[in-house]
Design an enzyme around this catalytic site. Structure first.
Site, PDB file in Angstrom:
ATOM      1  N   HIS A 153      -9.184   1.558  -0.075  1.00  0.00           N
ATOM      2  CA  HIS A 153      -8.243   2.390   0.693  1.00  0.00           C
ATOM      3  C   HIS A 153      -8.999   3.511   1.411  1.00  0.00           C
ATOM      4  O   HIS A 153      -9.973   4.038   0.876  1.00  0.00           O
ATOM      5  CB  HIS A 153      -7.196   2.960  -0.271  1.00  0.00           C
ATOM      6  CG  HIS A 153      -6.126   3.748   0.397  1.00  0.00           C
ATOM      7  ND1 HIS A 153      -6.280   5.069   0.724  1.00  0.00           N
ATOM      8  CD2 HIS A 153      -4.887   3.376   0.802  1.00  0.00           C
ATOM      9  CE1 HIS A 153      -5.164   5.485   1.313  1.00  0.00           C
ATOM     10  NE2 HIS A 153      -4.309   4.494   1.375  1.00  0.00           N
ATOM     11  N   ASP A 202       2.579   1.925   3.802  1.00  0.00           N
ATOM     12  CA  ASP A 202       1.852   3.182   3.629  1.00  0.00           C
ATOM     13  C   ASP A 202       2.835   4.336   3.421  1.00  0.00           C
ATOM     14  O   ASP A 202       2.647   5.435   3.940  1.00  0.00           O
ATOM     15  CB  ASP A 202       0.894   3.480   4.781  1.00  0.00           C
ATOM     16  CG  ASP A 202      -0.296   4.341   4.352  1.00  0.00           C
ATOM     17  OD1 ASP A 202      -0.381   4.688   3.153  1.00  0.00           O
ATOM     18  OD2 ASP A 202      -1.131   4.669   5.211  1.00  0.00           O
ATOM     19  N   GLU A 229       0.863  -1.191   0.000  1.00  0.00           N
ATOM     20  CA  GLU A 229       0.000   0.000   0.000  1.00  0.00           C
ATOM     21  C   GLU A 229       0.890   1.229   0.000  1.00  0.00           C
ATOM     22  O   GLU A 229       1.073   1.893   1.027  1.00  0.00           O
ATOM     23  CB  GLU A 229      -0.935   0.005   1.225  1.00  0.00           C
ATOM     24  CG  GLU A 229      -1.950   1.163   1.215  1.00  0.00           C
ATOM     25  CD  GLU A 229      -2.593   1.419   2.577  1.00  0.00           C
ATOM     26  OE1 GLU A 229      -3.013   0.456   3.232  1.00  0.00           O
ATOM     27  OE2 GLU A 229      -2.652   2.597   2.973  1.00  0.00           O
TER      28      GLU A 229
HETATM   29 MN    MN Z   1      -2.451   4.489   2.431  1.00  0.00          MN
END
Ligand code: MN
Length: 320
Positions: A158, A281, A11
């Site tokens: 998301h 992330d 991600e």
């Molecule tokens: Mn994210």
């Protein structure tokens, strides 16, 4: 020496200058970390090398093109996907990618998803929760879900700021805009899909949730129990099976922003090791902290490799 597992982070955000220009034109606030987001070349690779991340699965930073007007949104999703495909072509062993689409034009989104997978070789699609306060349980969006199922690629659901139909002053808790607000938004979206019978209609559809499933795995037994009670009296419930069955068969989960052992081990126990993948992330979270967090957990080598490498190879259908 046995080679360590390849670390695949699933991600990881990037930005495209043309999309940022259009966001600016419509009055969006300037994005934090824009320089890091725009770099899909040597600078980003250096940060990955320093942290021990081998592969980033890239996706257009939230909310993608979902706040733009229809025509620019459709056009810029294609621009972003072309940019992503070029970055992957330049570094095919270091990057993979999830397509951006404009859900506000569902048929165009399905067509772009097909192009992104078939022509560009992208590995799935990422949608940033609601689009203009609407959710993918609305049948108007089902051409996108149908395309993802037919193409056999996952849909990463998301987070973003809660939509107008969900957000109110009470959900805007100072200090918890992301940590709780995004979680409620995205977890609610996933439950809407379940309740509406999306997975009865598209049984092979696979959704990926970050942040260890936006808390849903931790609630799995309570969700089942209350659902079976409410189902007796509420004809709006379309799902034919228990929430836990969908959560174990139609969802995968990533560790983005969740680098401690106890919740990771709970998710393994509650939904299964085969459902869990590593994510950072980037650039919003620290790559090194995420890698070290996973390495420090009391997992077997096989479990660690399954989370950091094997599951991502299978779910995203890597060819390298
Ligand atoms: Mn994210």
């Amino acid at each position: 020496m046995i080679k360590r597992e390849r670390v695949i982070a699933t991600e990881e955000a990037f930005a495209v200058a043309d999309v940022e220009a259009e966001r600016g034109r419509t009055g969006s606030a300037p994005r934090a970390l824009l320089a890091e987001l725009l770099d899909v070349g040597e600078g980003r690779l250096a940060t990955m090398d320093a942290a021990g991340v081998d592969v980033q699965v890239l996706s257009l930073a939230s909310p993608g093109v979902q706040d733009l007007d229809d025509d620019p949104a459709v056009a810029l999703a294609a621009v972003a996907n072309d940019r992503l495909a070029a970055a992957i072509a330049a570094h095919p062993t270091r990057f993979a990618g999830l397509a951006a689409v404009a859900p506000q034009v569902p048929d165009a989104a399905a067509t772009e998803l097909e192009r992104a997978v078939r022509k560009l070789g992208l590995n799935g699609v990422l949608i940033n929760s609601h689009t203009r306060g609407e959710y993918l349980d609305d049948a108007r969006y089902w051409p996108i879900l149908q395309a993802a199922e037919a193409l056999n690629v996952p849909l990463y659901l998301h987070p973003r700021d809660p939509g107008s139909t969900l957000a109110g002053p009470a959900l805007n808790v100072p200090g918890f805009r992301v940590g709780w607000g995004f979680t409620v938004e995205t977890g609610t979206h996933a439950l809407r899909l379940i309740s509406a019978g999306v997975f009865d209609r598209f049984p092979r559809l696979q959704i990926v949730l970050g942040h260890l499933g936006e808390a849903l795995p931790f609630l799995i037994h309570r969700l089942d129990e209350r659902f079976s009670f409410e189902r007796k009296a509420n004809p709006k419930i379309r799902a034919k099976r228990f929430p836990s069955e969908y959560l174990r068969e139609n969802f995968h989960y990533t560790t983005s922003g969740m680098n401690t052992a106890a919740p990771v081990q709970a998710v393994i126990e509650l939904v299964g090791l085969e459902r869990l993948m590593f994510a950072v992330d980037y650039p919003f979270e620290d790559q090194r902290a995420a890698v070290d967090g996973l390495r420090r957990m009391p997992l077997t080598d096989v479990a660690r490799r399954t989370i950091m490498e094997t599951n991502a190879l299978r779910v995203f259908g890597f060819r390298h």
